[in-house]
Scaffold this motif. Structure first.
Motif, PDB file in Angstrom:
ATOM      1  N   GLY B  16       0.818  -1.223   0.000  1.00 12.62           N
ATOM      2  CA  GLY B  16       0.000   0.000   0.000  1.00 12.62           C
ATOM      3  C   GLY B  16       0.844   1.261   0.000  1.00 12.62           C
ATOM      4  N   CYS B  17       0.354   2.288  -0.687  1.00 14.78           N
ATOM      5  CA  CYS B  17       1.080   3.574  -0.703  1.00 14.78           C
ATOM      6  C   CYS B  17       0.108   4.738  -0.584  1.00 14.78           C
ATOM      7  CB  CYS B  17       1.942   3.688  -1.955  1.00 14.78           C
ATOM      8  SG  CYS B  17       1.018   3.668  -3.475  1.00 14.78           S
ATOM      9  N   ASP B  18      -1.119   4.450  -0.180  1.00 18.22           N
ATOM     10  CA  ASP B  18      -2.141   5.493  -0.009  1.00 18.22           C
ATOM     11  C   ASP B  18      -2.459   6.229  -1.306  1.00 18.22           C
ATOM     12  OD1 ASP B  18      -2.725   5.059   2.598  1.00 18.22           O
ATOM     13  OD2 ASP B  18      -1.273   6.498   3.382  1.00 18.22           O
ATOM     14  N   ASN B  39      -0.658  10.125 -18.785  1.00 17.24           N
ATOM     15  CA  ASN B  39      -0.369  11.438 -18.215  1.00 17.24           C
ATOM     16  C   ASN B  39      -1.376  12.430 -18.793  1.00 17.24           C
ATOM     17  OD1 ASN B  39       0.778  14.162 -18.168  1.00 17.24           O
ATOM     18  ND2 ASN B  39       2.563  13.169 -17.256  1.00 17.24           N
ATOM     19  N   TRP B  41      -1.590  15.628 -18.762  1.00 18.84           N
ATOM     20  CA  TRP B  41      -1.084  16.842 -19.441  1.00 18.84           C
ATOM     21  C   TRP B  41      -0.575  16.511 -20.844  1.00 18.84           C
ATOM     22  CZ3 TRP B  41      -3.350  20.278 -16.834  1.00 18.84           C
ATOM     23  CH2 TRP B  41      -3.512  20.115 -15.472  1.00 18.84           C
ATOM     24  N   PHE B 121       2.948   0.166  -4.271  1.00 17.90           N
ATOM     25  CA  PHE B 121       4.044   1.141  -4.126  1.00 17.90           C
ATOM     26  C   PHE B 121       4.876   1.225  -5.410  1.00 17.90           C
ATOM     27  CE2 PHE B 121       8.192   2.562  -2.440  1.00 17.90           C
ATOM     28  CZ  PHE B 121       7.765   3.682  -1.754  1.00 17.90           C
ATOM     29  N   ASN B 123       7.687   3.742  -8.143  1.00 15.84           N
ATOM     30  CA  ASN B 123       8.606   4.860  -8.350  1.00 15.84           C
ATOM     31  C   ASN B 123       7.843   5.965  -9.085  1.00 15.84           C
ATOM     32  OD1 ASN B 123      10.442   6.549 -10.028  1.00 15.84           O
ATOM     33  ND2 ASN B 123      12.024   5.337  -9.038  1.00 15.84           N
ATOM     34  N   TYR B 125       8.721   8.423 -10.774  1.00 17.08           N
ATOM     35  CA  TYR B 125       9.215   8.860 -12.079  1.00 17.08           C
ATOM     36  C   TYR B 125       8.978   7.807 -13.157  1.00 17.08           C
ATOM     37  CZ  TYR B 125      11.525  12.423  -9.280  1.00 17.08           C
ATOM     38  OH  TYR B 125      11.784  13.441  -8.410  1.00 17.08           O
ATOM     39  N   PRO B 132       9.464  -1.775  -0.928  1.00 22.09           N
ATOM     40  CA  PRO B 132      10.277  -1.012   0.023  1.00 22.09           C
ATOM     41  C   PRO B 132      11.011  -1.910   1.017  1.00 22.09           C
ATOM     42  CG  PRO B 132       7.924  -0.548   0.329  1.00 22.09           C
ATOM     43  CD  PRO B 132       8.029  -1.571  -0.741  1.00 22.09           C
ATOM     44  N   GLY B 133      12.201  -1.478   1.384  1.00 20.83           N
ATOM     45  CA  GLY B 133      12.994  -2.224   2.360  1.00 20.83           C
ATOM     46  C   GLY B 133      12.241  -2.384   3.671  1.00 20.83           C
ATOM     47  N   SER B 134      11.406  -1.379   3.998  1.00 20.37           N
ATOM     48  CA  SER B 134      10.675  -1.424   5.270  1.00 20.37           C
ATOM     49  C   SER B 134       9.730  -2.632   5.327  1.00 20.37           C
ATOM     50  CB  SER B 134       9.897  -0.124   5.483  1.00 20.37           C
ATOM     51  OG  SER B 134       9.101   0.168   4.362  1.00 20.37           O
ATOM     52  N   ILE B 189      18.228  -2.684   5.039  1.00 24.78           N
ATOM     53  CA  ILE B 189      17.657  -3.374   3.877  1.00 24.78           C
ATOM     54  C   ILE B 189      17.222  -2.327   2.866  1.00 24.78           C
ATOM     55  CG2 ILE B 189      15.870  -4.976   3.110  1.00 24.78           C
ATOM     56  CD1 ILE B 189      15.909  -6.270   5.800  1.00 24.78           C
ATOM     57  N   SER B 190      17.766  -2.398   1.666  1.00 24.33           N
ATOM     58  CA  SER B 190      17.462  -1.374   0.653  1.00 24.33           C
ATOM     59  C   SER B 190      16.051  -1.577   0.102  1.00 24.33           C
ATOM     60  CB  SER B 190      18.471  -1.461  -0.495  1.00 24.33           C
ATOM     61  OG  SER B 190      18.185  -2.589  -1.294  1.00 24.33           O
ATOM     62  N   ASP B 191      15.533  -0.561  -0.575  1.00 27.00           N
ATOM     63  CA  ASP B 191      14.326  -0.768  -1.381  1.00 27.00           C
ATOM     64  C   ASP B 191      14.711  -1.716  -2.515  1.00 27.00           C
ATOM     65  OD1 ASP B 191      13.000   0.999   0.219  1.00 27.00           O
ATOM     66  OD2 ASP B 191      12.900   2.620  -1.233  1.00 27.00           O
ATOM     67  N   ASN B 234      19.831  -4.933  -1.726  1.00 24.99           N
ATOM     68  CA  ASN B 234      20.877  -5.509  -0.881  1.00 24.99           C
ATOM     69  C   ASN B 234      20.605  -5.278   0.600  1.00 24.99           C
ATOM     70  OD1 ASN B 234      22.182  -3.028  -0.100  1.00 24.99           O
ATOM     71  ND2 ASN B 234      22.946  -2.917  -2.204  1.00 24.99           N
TER      72      ASN B 234
END
Lengths: 242, 365
Positions: B16-18, B39, B41, B121, B123, B125, B132-134, B189-191, B234
């Motif tokens: 989830g990312c809201d 997009n 625009w 979740f 990126n 861009y 996510p690492g979390s 712990i990385s993403d 990693n």
């Protein structure tokens, strides 16, 4: 001691994961995030403060060269947080003494003792604040990208399975690019070694660790891209262990 | 020590990312059962003056009928829309076709909720999904806490003193440290980013009672990372310093083995449940030869289930009943990912969140 050269490293910092360098909450905004990232006061664009780079690299080098371990042997650890200091330098022996001296030369000693001031000389390294690179800003403008994302997190109650402590953290998203500049003063022949063994090694350590907050939860992985071919090759061939 | 880690997604994962897909930024291709996320625009730049005026007219409408008109307008401009193509269930495409025909405001508002599709979740861009690492760190921590509690000499006292209102106390007692002396502060712990292109898809999340025969009353669309996707990142684990106050330092292999034991127990429970309910289970056979050496089973994200995020011996799950609620040791329902909104049977559905964690440089464990 004579200023022989100022070496320059220029390049880009590319975010591999979201970056959070906090600014503290200066004012309460309705609907605002709890944890904003640091932004330029005029442009409101996020940037990487030189102090964040310098502090993290110094800290990593202090761990790498055993300064923190040396400091942790006594109560000094609790007082100084493992920082290389003039006090620790006076007390240390052997290899670690050399490393403390070199770290103080590169990053600054804040020495009040005149004898040590003369021995260490002025701080060699100077990190600039890193702004978003112009080509990235252009791309972001064209694609209507925001410079900020908001990551929501919470904690799980591991007894009941329910979520608690929700929080909203601003990050600069992975993929953002910042201009990066470091200057290094060469004051005597030994400083050439400091450039490679401390500055470049520190940058390498940072690439392997994380910058900013919440690194243990995935934030702040970065990659350096250097414009100078020689520096790039030297950096890529650096072996930190083994 | 730095470990290179891959995550092999074994069943649909939603982190989830809201954020949800905004009605102004997607169109559904009902013929191909796909959603095109674009997009706004860039789309506007390609419109003729007449089309732009029409879009302006719709946007200025104050009633909910503007939503349906917008959908019809997008459908009429489909050729000009370029974007990310996301497969959706056939039923959702059919619903979109039906909703486009609605005229009554009340009905429109009721039916539009179905197109409020939560995003996994990503990126901001590249729009690619990230893990996510979390999420991974939290998942490993739960399994480790359970394993450590089971081995603890104070197990009985720890269980007796576990307070659902203060779970931090239990964690501090098990790990013998809090905040600055918590051993997990040395684990970074990385993403995780995808290896190759990962195409998300929209599925229905359906809630199934474990005991009763009925299939489901609730089915809501959700974006997921599909099974078969692989992510990389990693993990670094620092050694505690002398005098650091960390009394139970982590060993990565031990951490992974404890996490694996926790999740394997739940996995086996779902295999048993499958015998009654008939849903699919992830295929772990490609990993079995090096399991617990190179591969470790974990569970992440939404609908991991209450058992996955809690410690077995102290688990108290709140169950809602007709008369209020009660506490129980296990959840009474399971959420399954389904491409069908109301399947007759569960043969095509699968539980959420199963991931095989691979340590690429397992020789360093």
């Amino acid at each position: 001691m004579k200023l022989k050269e100022i070496k320059t490293i220029k390049g880009k910092i590319i975010l591999r994961t979201g970056l959070h360098i906090g600014s503290g909450n200066m004012e309460m905004q309705i609907g605002g995030t709890d944890n904003p990232v640091i932004k330029h006061p005029h442009t409101q664009e996020p940037y990487i403060p030189g102090s964040s780079l310098k502090g993290k690299i110094r800290s990593l080098l202090e761990y790498y060269y055993g300064v923190v371990a040396e400091s942790a042997k006594t109560e000094d650890y609790k007082k100084s947080g493992g920082l290389a200091s003039c006090e620790l330098y006076r007390r240390a022996n052997g290899d670690v003494k050399k490393h403390i001296k070199n770290i103080l030369k590169v990053f600054g000693s804040a020495a009040s003792d005149e004898e040590l001031l003369v021995e260490f000389g002025p701080t060699r390294v100077s990190f600039s604040d890193c702004s978003l690179s112009e080509d990235f800003k252009k791309e972001a403008e064209e694609k209507q990208w925001s410079y900020i994302e908001v990551k929501s997190e919470n904690r799980i109650n591991r007894i009941t399975g329910t979520a608690k402590d929700p929080r909203f953290i601003e990050r600069v998203p992975a993929g953002a690019k910042f201009d990066f500049e470091v200057y290094f003063k060469i004051l005597d022949d030994e400083d050439e070694e400091l450039f490679e063994n401390y500055l470049l090694t520190g940058l390498k350590l940072l690439e392997m660790d994380s910058l900013g907050g919440s690194g243990s939860r995935g934030y702040g992985k970065i990659e350096f891209q250097f414009y100078d071919k020689q520096i790039r090759e030297k950096f890529n061939s650096l072996k930190l262990w083994g | 020590m730095i470990y290179e880690v891959k995550l092999h997604v074994l069943s649909p994962v939603h982190i989830g990312c809201d954020e949800s897909y905004k009605p102004t930024e997607f169109v559904i291709d009902t013929d191909n059962s796909t959603m095109i996320h674009f997009n706004l625009w860039q789309f506007i730049e390609n419109l003729t003056d007449e089309e732009l005026q029409e879009l302006k007219r719709i946007s200025e409408k104050l009633s909910a009928t503007a939503l349906v008109e917008l959908y019809r307008f997008y459908a009429s401009c489909k050729g000009k829309i370029n974007g990310r193509v996301i497969p959706i269930p056939k039923k959702l495409a059919e619903r979109y076709r039906e909703v486009k025909q609605l005229r009554e405001e009340g009905k429109i508002l009721r039916n539009f909720n179905e197109f409020d599709i939560p995003r996994t979740f990503f990126n901001a861009y590249t729009q690619t999904p990230l893990i996510p690492g979390s999420s991974v760190k939290g998942s490993l921590r739960t399994g480790y806490l359970e394993g450590l509690l089971e081995e603890s000499q104070n197990k009985t006292a720890l269980i007796e003193n576990a307070n659902p209102r203060s779970p931090e106390q239990l964690e501090e007692s098990i790990l013998k440290g809090k905040m600055s002396t918590d051993p997990f502060r040395l684990l970074k712990i990385s993403d995780f980013e995808p290896i190759n292109e990962v195409k998300t898809k929209i599925i229905y999340q359906i809630n199934v009672n474990k005991l009763r025969a009925s299939v489901s009353a609730l089915s809501i669309p959700l974006e997921v990372i599909p099974e078969g996707s692989i992510f990389r990142g990693n993990v670094s684990l620092d050694s505690p310093l002398e005098n650091s106050g960390i009394r139970e330092p982590l060993n990565f292999l031990n951490l992974l083995l404890k996490a694996h034991a926790h999740y394997a127990g739940i996995f086996n429970g779902e295999i048993d449940l499958r015998k009654n309910k008939g849903f699919r289970m992830p295929n772990i056979s490609p990993f079995i030869d090096a399991i617990k050496r190179r591969y470790f089973l974990i569970r992440i994200g939404k609908h991991s289930g209450a058992e996955a995020v809690t410690i077995k011996s102290v688990r108290k799950i709140k169950i809602k009943t007709a008369k209020g609620s009660r506490w129980d040791r296990t959840a009474t329902t399971i959420w399954l990912a389904s491409t069908d909104k109301g399947p007759d049977n569960l043969s095509q559905t699968i539980p959420f969140g199963w991931v095989m964690l691979e340590v690429v440089n397992a020789d360093k464990l």
